[in-house]
Enzyme design. Structure first.
Site, PDB file in Angstrom:
ATOM      1  N   LYS A  99      -6.546  -9.835   6.928  1.00 47.76           N
ATOM      2  CA  LYS A  99      -6.084  -8.847   7.968  1.00 47.76           C
ATOM      3  C   LYS A  99      -6.528  -9.108   9.242  1.00 47.76           C
ATOM      4  O   LYS A  99      -5.966  -8.848  10.161  1.00 47.76           O
ATOM      5  CB  LYS A  99      -6.546  -7.580   7.087  1.00 47.76           C
ATOM      6  CG  LYS A  99      -5.863  -7.201   5.851  1.00 47.76           C
ATOM      7  CD  LYS A  99      -6.482  -6.025   5.314  1.00 47.76           C
ATOM      8  CE  LYS A  99      -8.052  -5.854   5.035  1.00 47.76           C
ATOM      9  NZ  LYS A  99      -8.496  -6.847   4.100  1.00 47.76           N
ATOM     10  N   THR A 100      -7.942  -9.258   9.402  1.00 46.08           N
ATOM     11  CA  THR A 100      -8.531  -9.607  10.492  1.00 46.08           C
ATOM     12  C   THR A 100      -8.148 -10.791  11.345  1.00 46.08           C
ATOM     13  O   THR A 100      -7.716 -10.446  12.480  1.00 46.08           O
ATOM     14  CB  THR A 100     -10.248  -9.506  10.584  1.00 46.08           C
ATOM     15  OG1 THR A 100     -10.656  -8.242   9.619  1.00 46.08           O
ATOM     16  CG2 THR A 100     -10.816  -9.523  11.716  1.00 46.08           C
TER      17      THR A 100
ATOM     18  N   ASP B 202     -10.915  -2.783  13.674  1.00 42.27           N
ATOM     19  CA  ASP B 202     -11.013  -3.693  12.850  1.00 42.27           C
ATOM     20  C   ASP B 202     -11.843  -3.128  11.671  1.00 42.27           C
ATOM     21  O   ASP B 202     -12.920  -2.295  11.997  1.00 42.27           O
ATOM     22  CB  ASP B 202     -11.616  -4.800  13.219  1.00 42.27           C
ATOM     23  CG  ASP B 202     -11.787  -6.251  12.130  1.00 42.27           C
ATOM     24  OD1 ASP B 202     -10.732  -5.990  11.279  1.00 42.27           O
ATOM     25  OD2 ASP B 202     -12.675  -6.582  11.907  1.00 42.27           O
ATOM     26  N   ASP B 203     -11.494  -3.115  10.422  1.00 42.43           N
ATOM     27  CA  ASP B 203     -12.334  -2.535   9.318  1.00 42.43           C
ATOM     28  C   ASP B 203     -12.630  -0.964   9.561  1.00 42.43           C
ATOM     29  O   ASP B 203     -13.632  -0.680   9.680  1.00 42.43           O
ATOM     30  CB  ASP B 203     -13.569  -3.411   9.255  1.00 42.43           C
ATOM     31  CG  ASP B 203     -13.773  -3.896   7.963  1.00 42.43           C
ATOM     32  OD1 ASP B 203     -12.898  -3.422   7.059  1.00 42.43           O
ATOM     33  OD2 ASP B 203     -14.674  -4.824   7.487  1.00 42.43           O
TER      34      ASP B 203
ATOM     35  N   LYS C 147      -2.326   9.247  18.185  1.00 43.81           N
ATOM     36  CA  LYS C 147      -1.091   9.879  18.363  1.00 43.81           C
ATOM     37  C   LYS C 147      -1.156  10.297  19.980  1.00 43.81           C
ATOM     38  O   LYS C 147       0.037  10.631  20.184  1.00 43.81           O
ATOM     39  CB  LYS C 147      -1.372  11.314  17.727  1.00 43.81           C
ATOM     40  CG  LYS C 147      -1.218  11.171  16.110  1.00 43.81           C
ATOM     41  CD  LYS C 147      -0.694  12.476  15.677  1.00 43.81           C
ATOM     42  CE  LYS C 147       0.270  12.355  14.492  1.00 43.81           C
ATOM     43  NZ  LYS C 147       0.662  13.907  14.305  1.00 43.81           N
TER      44      LYS C 147
ATOM     45  N   LYS D 135      -9.965 -15.997   1.671  1.00 41.96           N
ATOM     46  CA  LYS D 135     -11.295 -16.332   2.186  1.00 41.96           C
ATOM     47  C   LYS D 135     -12.269 -16.801   0.971  1.00 41.96           C
ATOM     48  O   LYS D 135     -13.002 -17.609   1.084  1.00 41.96           O
ATOM     49  CB  LYS D 135     -11.839 -14.712   2.482  1.00 41.96           C
ATOM     50  CG  LYS D 135     -13.120 -14.934   3.681  1.00 41.96           C
ATOM     51  CD  LYS D 135     -13.157 -13.221   4.033  1.00 41.96           C
ATOM     52  CE  LYS D 135     -14.514 -13.360   4.858  1.00 41.96           C
ATOM     53  NZ  LYS D 135     -14.642 -12.018   5.299  1.00 41.96           N
TER      54      LYS D 135
END
Ligand code: ATP
Ligand code: ATP
Ligand code: ATP
Ligand code: ATP
Ligand code: ATP
Ligand code: ATP
Ligand code: MG
Ligand code: MG
Ligand code: MG
Ligand code: MG
Ligand code: MG
Ligand code: MG
Lengths: 269, 269, 269, 269, 269, 269
Positions: free
Chosen positions: D69-70, D123-124, D151, D233
């Protein structure tokens, strides 16, 4: 925080004789056998201290609200004739924080340790602990302080009697305060038999002493049937309200007024 | 913290007569037997204080939101004619912390103790306690303070009447506030019979007094069937809304407008 | 803490007209009968205030996220033509502590009390309360403040309308905010019928106004079958994404591009 | 507290290009169809921003730990070519308090609002929230801040893309962060088919680039059968460990070494 | 708070070689196959770092109290021959607050990042976290810090090996620490077979090295039957106690003394 | 906070011999086999320390309230003849905060580490932890401190014996304190057989030593039947109360007085 608080405690915290008298504002009347036996035992414990048999006696009076625990404790304190008699009560510490209250408590005990014979009343322990059943919440700082003082021996040659009062026995048992007292007694509400004997309460607090005979024999019997259990404090309130009813009517009217009030008007009390 | 707060409390905290009047903005109209009986009892308690029979009477009015508890308490306060009448209400302490609120409360009681006859309204006790049912959360500091003041006797020769109001009886019972009041009464919503009698509310608050006869006899009967229970406060709102409907139409139109509004427009109220 | 915060609040907190306009960035288009009826009722309430019938009207708009609550509240505020219209929104208080937020809220209400006619929007009340369903957690300080302001009457002669918005009705009900509003309405998502009527949204925000007819008749019918409930906000997003698809292709290509996007690409939206 | 923190934030917080590069230390290799499709969609969203169709696009990448994801978010950030690209990561805020972290986040967003086109990676998110499933505990201050920024529309004429990553989707859903993102995608682990295609990973990070063919065809098939799901990973780690095994042995030995390692040695990984 | 703490951390925090030696006070003796295999694997991981294959290897040793985790970690640290080897242990931070502990941890890692090859032992992670199963309670600040450091890559060109030890695996798994380690191993207690082989423990710590043969063959067999699982640490204690028994008696007496002690005296150990 | 507290700790905290003597105010009398065996074992552990076999021995005495744990620990401390013997007890830290208490504990241990042979009593560990079963609540700061000191080895060449006492074994087990002690023993209440042997308690505390033979043989038998389990502390209290009874009566009267008291008067003890 606590140390600051301790430093700020005035020199004369704790109740004087006057203060104790205020706790039995309505005097002490005959409340039946059960009340009497407790008082006897309490005085025996006082003797035990005086006889030098024990350096520390801790005695817990528990029972429903208004059953007379505080008045009884004050009476024993007064009659003990000890040179140092103090009452620790949340009432005189309203709004203070935990640390300040704790400091007050420490002060009273430390002062007591300086007297040959001392007597301390821990009145309404649940209030001292800021107890509320929701949660439950309470001050653990104060709780730990009480737990320690209830077991701590006074210095050599000094003796101390502690009487505590509470109406939430269950909670005190759970947190170990009950176990920390060496003896305890249950102060009950009045039952029907007790109430019957109470007739003739004097509403004496207000300037003039009025010896009211507020219940006529029959009505009392009838009313007593209705009541299953009542605290001595509530009974006083009933009498006070009854006393309002007449307003320039005859003594006879008082009683009839009382009847109406007792059974209709105060049903929600 | 509390001590600072106590020091900062201005000299005139507590409500004046004006303040009390604002609590019954819509006046007091006939709300049926049940409301009447409560007011009678309250006045009897006022007498009890005045007759010097009791140094402390505490009375709790509980019931659904809008049922008229605050207005009733204000009315009794006004009619008591006591020299010291104050209302303690969260509204005048918005945003303050626990300690400050506590200090305000202490101030009002301490001031009351200086007057021969005093009257304190603890309005919306759940708001004073910052109560929220989730958790539940509330201020234990304020709770403990109230518990103590509700039992603390005024100094010799002084008398105090306290009226509390609440709409969360269950909670007050759980935390012991209910038990700390000596008497309590339930202030109910209006039922169908009560509502029928209320016709002819005067919408008097706005500059000009308009004596509106907002429901015609038939419609009222019909509307009342729909309503099972309604608070007096909600009934006022209904009338206010009905009053908007017409806008230069005839009195007749008002009623027809009302009908439409009542049954369709305000169904979600 | 709160008092400091109160002191630091700048003089012009609260939203200007511009701020309100930003809340309906995409304009107000026809969203079906249900939306329309709410707007009508809201304007009637505005009339009620103007007619001096009520000093305080509080109105809650609740419904799913993106259903148009904030835009609707802003629209009513703008159209009310009241001299004082402000929006209280967590967005403008990011990162502030409870006490500071509380002070901001107090400031807006106190300012409102100075105007003859005032209008306050409490936007996204759950965000104001820092609500999170885990726990749940929320600011009780802000909650208590809102509860009090929703019931507090403005000073004599002043009138105030409050509109609140929320998408977590259940929580507001639990903590008593819902009950504190005098009226409430549900703002729904669009259903199939509503969506069909929306075709022809103009994506007008970006410099040049592009009147896109992004769905061809057939595809729309097909797409609408897929959609059960959709918020007006999501529908806008769909249209925006569809507008990216073409990139120099013919209008025809737009629609085919849209179809692919709608059914495959955005399935996870 | 927060205001102090905000003031102390240095001028250049947020990651530079270098910082982004470090997030994909092992480069980006072909991870199968599913990874590819996500990247495509992300780039389409970048186009949407550039085309001025939306002022704010928020995109959440969720999936198991180590699924990429990162690295993916960093890649999109780099390829977006936006003038302002920053990564908000707990790693660069170790040991800071809530208020300071919050101030950092505010700073990055405020800076972004000054650029025409901005790109922010959250991130995370669970780490930013200091989340731990026991309790659960997390920073509500940071949560509320993220909810609002996700938002809040950038000022007129500015556009912002936000990509978030998380491996605790459930929690983000519960607290409303998931709902605050406009779009989301699941980044999966590699399945057997994906792994087979990965053979030939270059262990290129360490000074000299070594093109290892660490699995022989048969063994790979065998090993892959064992593996049901593995993150990219973890696959890298396996290869690194395999690379230690040989130590001056032949390429043949690598493979046999690998086999031993894979099935016995790393069974607990 | 944390920043202050960080500033106050002395320059040489972290354990020296001496410190590591103290962790294996009783030396390392043969504890059976299972212990041996763990040590082998650990040394392979050390090789992986040295070979420049990985910038970060994190390895968790978990198992019952006293099973030898700390001694093993210290041994690997010593044998690694890395220029920077430090142990982070709650023991050296007794009484410090969360922030200070956190600062110490940050310091050790930051220092490690300056060395080419670094080795950090996180000893007794549950103690570092101030974990207690009641609640459970633990320091989330320290937890988050560890979670981040366990994933954060050292700067380019630097490599770091981290070994953690714990005896509350379940908890570490729940809070995500276990998942943050790349590899883990279970360090078991000794079983009967292992114990049999341990005979001949040298009680070497006290000035003179005494090679005691504390169990005679038969008794050992008998005793071992009794013992199902025992930690190496407890076995040492048993031997120490047995060594007290004799006091100038013959070796024969030692054993009979031991037998009596083992089966009766230490039954509660 | 803790560091300040540590700095403020006076130089001579910890109990002197006098202090230890006060813990066995009533002396040590024969309490049966089970008590004797514990004392023997404890002295063996003392030998183990003196023999230099162990640098650290930790021993927990657990059992019901009043069973003699503290007196026993004090006795062992006195008889150990170690140069450094201290008792850590909540009693001497009443009202202090966590950090201050923690600092006191640290001080005692650090001082102990300076002596060749040291002996520390952790009296009433639950009180040191400010434990209350509701919640449960306790000081995690103090708990963590104890957990660490119970495992931390003294510096080379120094030896330390720690004896802890507690009456809430379950809790200590849950939080890991029990596991941190190397050995533990249960100190029981007296059973019927034990009580019979205790006759002839000397009430020696009060100035003159009175050798009372308070139970006559028969009554004792009878009373013992009633008692199932009693702590040595309660037995002393019974004797003290019995001693009050006579008041100038004959020895015969003592016994009859005792009988009455035992069976009726003290039934609630
Ligand atoms: N025999 C008696 N014992 C106790 N109180 C008596 C007796 N006779 C009369 N009283 C009066 O009854 C009242 C008892 O009230 P008291 O405050 O002592 O009750 P309490 O049990 O302490 O109530 P609470 O639980 O609310 O503290 C007092 O006013 C006291 O003067
Ligand atoms: N007989 C009456 N008793 C009480 N209130 C009345 C009566 N007649 C009219 N009212 C009006 O009804 C309203 C009652 O509202 P009030 O605020 O007293 O309700 P409440 O029960 O205190 O509500 P809440 O629970 O929300 O505090 C007032 O505006 C009052 O003027
Ligand atoms: N008839 C309409 N009513 C409301 N909004 C409309 C209407 N027509 C178009 N819109 C547009 O739809 C969007 C509605 O979004 P809005 O922020 O008001 O939703 P919301 O319900 O407040 O969402 P949230 O719960 O997330 O706060 C706005 O951009 C608004 O301009
Ligand atoms: N196609 C790819 N997509 C993503 N990452 C890839 C790809 N090919 C190789 N990689 C490498 O795989 C690794 C993915 O690790 P990354 O930190 O991005 O995972 P993550 O999902 O963010 O894990 P976590 O949940 O622990 O934060 C990186 O080192 C990256 O260089
Ligand atoms: N092969 C071995 N492996 C580990 N320790 C050994 C070995 N042989 C002897 N020992 C000794 O055994 C003891 C093991 O204790 P250690 O403190 O390492 O256990 P631990 O698992 O860390 O316990 P805890 O969970 O309480 O921290 C040490 O004194 C060590 O010197
Ligand atoms: N053999 C004995 N062992 C222990 N105490 C004895 C013995 N003989 C007499 N005693 C007396 O009994 C009393 C025991 O009380 P002690 O305070 O030691 O009990 P405890 O178990 O520590 O209670 P607590 O759990 O309340 O702390 C002391 O006064 C002690 O002098
Ligand atoms: Mg009382
Ligand atoms: Mg009210
Ligand atoms: Mg909105
Ligand atoms: Mg990641
Ligand atoms: Mg260890
Ligand atoms: Mg003890």
């Amino acid at each position: 925080d606590f140390l600051n608080a301790l430093h700020e405690v005035g020199p004369a915290f704790g109740a004087s004789m006057d203060d104790l008298e205020r706790r039995r504002l309505n005097g002490i009347i005959d409340c039946g056998e059960r009340h009497k036996r407790i008082q006897e035992r309490a005085l025996l414990l006082v003797e035990q201290i005086k006889d030098n048999q024990s350096p520390l006696v801790t005695y817990l009076l528990e029972g429903p609200s208004g059953s007379g625990k505080t008045a009884m404790a004050a009476t024993i304190g007064i009659e003990s004739d000890f040179p140092y008699v103090k009452i620790i009560s949340a009432e005189s510490m309203i709004g203070l924080g935990e640390a300040s209250k704790c400091a007050q408590i420490v002060k009273v005990f430390e002062d007591a340790y300086k007297s040959q014979l001392s007597f301390i009343i821990l009145d309404d322990i649940e209030r001292l602990l800021e107890y509320v059943p929701v949660g439950p919440r309470f001050s653990n700082l104060i709780l730990q302080t009480l737990l320690l003082f209830l077991k701590r021996l006074p210095p050599k040659g000094k003796s101390l009697m502690v009487i505590g009062t509470t109406s939430v026995m269950d909670f005190l048992e759970t947190v170990g305060i009950f176990g920390a007292f060496s003896i305890s007694d249950h102060v009950p509400n009045l039952d029907r038999e007790d109430v019957k004997k109470v007739k003739g309460i004097s509403v004496s607090r207000f300037g003039v002493l009025k010896q009211l005979d507020v219940f006529c024999e029959n009505e009392l019997d009838y009313a007593v049937e209705e009541v299953n259990e009542i605290s001595i404090k509530k009974l006083y309130m009933l009498v006070e309200m009854a006393a309002v009813g007449p307003k320039g009517k005859s003594a006879k009217a008082i009683q009839s007024g009382q009847e109406k009030i007792d059974l209709n008007f105060f049903s929600s009390i």
